[in-house]
Design an enzyme around this catalytic site. Structure first.
Site, PDB file in Angstrom:
ATOM      1  CB  ALA A 133       5.419  37.486 -65.771  1.00 29.90           C
ATOM      2  CB  ALA A 135       4.591  43.336 -68.466  1.00 29.76           C
ATOM      3  CB  SER A 136       4.886  48.280 -69.285  1.00 32.65           C
ATOM      4  OG  SER A 136       4.095  47.710 -70.312  1.00 32.65           O
ATOM      5  CB  ILE A 137       0.031  47.435 -68.911  1.00 36.33           C
ATOM      6  CG1 ILE A 137       0.427  48.667 -69.738  1.00 36.33           C
ATOM      7  CG2 ILE A 137      -1.469  47.401 -68.697  1.00 36.33           C
ATOM      8  CD1 ILE A 137      -0.206  48.740 -71.094  1.00 36.33           C
ATOM      9  CD  GLN A 139       2.056  42.095 -59.911  1.00 35.96           C
ATOM     10  OE1 GLN A 139       3.071  42.801 -59.969  1.00 35.96           O
ATOM     11  NE2 GLN A 139       1.598  41.641 -58.760  1.00 35.96           N
ATOM     12  CE  LYS A 155      -2.002  41.363 -69.005  1.00 35.66           C
ATOM     13  NZ  LYS A 155      -1.926  41.299 -70.496  1.00 35.66           N
ATOM     14  CG  ASP A 290       3.086  43.393 -77.287  1.00 37.16           C
ATOM     15  OD1 ASP A 290       4.134  43.862 -77.768  1.00 37.16           O
ATOM     16  OD2 ASP A 290       2.776  43.536 -76.093  1.00 37.16           O
TER      17      ASP A 290
END
Length: 510
Positions: A133, A135-137, A139, A155, A290
């Protein structure tokens, strides 16, 4: 820096939307009036050549937001949960922004891990996958611990993400300050404070040690919540730019076909998502802020698994009670009580008329209760409420921004599972239980007991505070010697008053 150079950044934003074809799509999705569409396209078109081209293989809006950077991607993530606002087609497209963005290489991820933990990744992990995965900030990689064989999620922050995000936020600050300058009426909404709040929240998301702590606290709060799981943090393999936790196995919350195939009840899942959020916000005052589909999975046994704890919300006990009373008042259609709560909390200026405000709130609530379940929307309620509070001079409450935004996001998640979920029916038992536990004689007794406990801890300091206040009063201005008796008597009265006042002040402050 937040200087005029940000004008270029904002112009380029509009140019990117136009160049990627997103401008027309966005204006259409929001049903903008035709004159506004013509004006927007006319103003931006000459600058389209300076816009970022982006990936032409992506849908226009996803292409534009991805090209513009992490803060814009965050905005797109919120919109992805609002098919009632942007349409189901665009909402589906925007879900790509949640966890399927272009990844960075495994080599870069391992270099970050070694830099942060001071140990070669191959010594920690016997297996380390490609990104599962992105994401914006950050992975996520799936890995296996070498010493125990446990499957974990690792992460890792994107390289250079801190600088990239700073550029976006600085432009937002400039835009907010500019809006306040040219449109003084907007100051009621405190756009600068709103951006400052957003900045603080996401800055915290850029330090994975804070996220690890948030996950640990959230897990402790929710350990007894039926049908809900939080992964366990592996503290010895976590640092500022790396976080390791137990692997969450399950179907993605946004994959309705997979959930149906697994025999899950989508209506029950949608209701549980809403109830869990309200329970965490009201009971604990600490909630996952979130909760979009990309941060939720459903285990084989039907449990909802939450992860990605970079953005967490916190509200104090008093604010929780106010928010619960407002929600419960709307659910009960007791608009006079909703109005009174706004005044009691100081949300609406005292010079306004409470009865008139209650009538305005009725105009907000009644049409919504006349709708069928598929039409009822927390987003619509908040929009209507915004219009009413603007008339009555209510300022934006920054402490409620994250709560309200998350409420809208969670509602969108529930609706994506089953559009017929009735948010009022789902919310009523949770809010009602909280009201019963937090407002009334039992709650008053608990508050008094907590106050007594505080005083018992600080009680030994009270005599010293009183003595200090008296000594300070005596030493400040020596009185003239004439008229000794009246002055002495007056001093005794004044001293007694100061003593009582000092004790009261100490009790109030402590």
């Amino acid at each position: 820096m937040r200087g005029p150079h940000n004008i270029w950044r904002l112009i380029r934003t509009g140019a990117t939307l136009e160049r990627t074809g997103a401008m027309g799509v966005v204006l259409e999705a929001f049903e903008a009036p035709k004159p506004l569409r013509i004006l927007a396209r006319t103003l931006v078109w000459p600058f389209r050549w300076i816009g970022i081209k982006g990936d032409p293989n992506m849908p226009p809006v996803v292409r534009a937001l991805t090209a513009l950077g992490p803060a814009y991607i965050k905005f797109g993530q919120v919109l992805s949960t609002r098919p009632d606002v942007v349409g189901s087609e665009m909402a589906t497209q925007l879900r790509v922004l949640q966890d399927r963005l272009p990844p960075f290489s495994v080599a870069e991820a391992k270099a970050a891990i070694e830099s942060e933990l001071g140990v070669a990744p191959d010594e920690i992990f016997s297996e380390f996958s490609e990104p599962v995965a992105a994401a914006s900030i950050a992975q996520v990689h799936k890995a296996k611990l070498a010493d125990t064989g446990e499957v974990v999620a690792v992460k890792v922050l994107r390289p250079g993400i801190e600088r990239a995000f700073r550029k976006d936020v600085d432009a937002f600050y400039f835009a907010a300050d500019f809006i306040e300058f040219v449109a003084p009426f907007s100051r009621r909404l405190r756009p600068h404070d709103v951006i400052e709040h957003f900045d603080g929240v996401v800055t915290g998301e850029l330090d994975l040690r804070l996220e690890s702590a948030s996950a640990s606290e959230f897990a402790a709060n929710t350990v007894n919540d039926s049908g809900f799981q939080v992964p366990t943090i592996k503290w010895d393999h976590s640092a500022r730019r790396v976080m390791t936790m137990s692997w969450a196995e399950g179907a993605a919350m946004g994959d309705n076909d997979a959930l149906r195939a697994a025999g899950q009840d989508l209506h029950a899942l949608g209701a549980r998502v809403l109830q869990l959020f309200l329970s965490h916000a009201l009971r604990d005052g600490y909630f996952h802020a979130d909760m979009h589909q990309g941060n939720l999975k459903v285990a084989a046994n039907g449990d909802i698994i939450a992860y990605d704890f970079g953005i967490m919300g916190h509200i104090d006990e008093y604010t929780r009670r106010v928010y619960a009373e407002i929600l419960f008042g709307f659910i009960q259609r007791d608009y006079k009580r909703v109005a009174e709560v706004h005044f009691e909390a100081g949300y609406v200026p005292a010079d306004q008329d409470v009865d008139e405000f209650a009538r305005a709130l009725r105009a907000v609530g009644e049409p919504i209760f006349g709708m069928d379940a598929t039409q009822i929307s927390m987003g619509r309620l908040l929009n209507y409420l915004f219009e009413v509070t603007e008339r009555f001079g209510m300022e934006t409450r920054t402490e409620l921004i994250l709560l309200q935004r998350t409420m809208v996001v969670v509602e969108g998640v529930a609706r994506s599972l089953d559009p017929s979920v009735n948010i009022w029916d789902v919310a009523k038992p949770v809010v009602g239980d909280y009201i019963r536990d937090s407002v009334g004689p039992k709650a008053l007794a608990r508050d008094l007991w907590k106050t007594a406990q505080v005083l018992s801890r600080f009680g030994p300091r009270l005599p010293g505070l009183v003595e200090s206040a008296l000594i300070k009063q005596i030493s400040e201005e020596p009185e003239p010697r004439r008229r000794i008796w009246p002055i002495a008597a007056g001093s005794m009265v004044l001293g007694a008053g100061l003593g009582i006042g000092a004790v009261y002040l100490a009790v109030t402050l402590l």
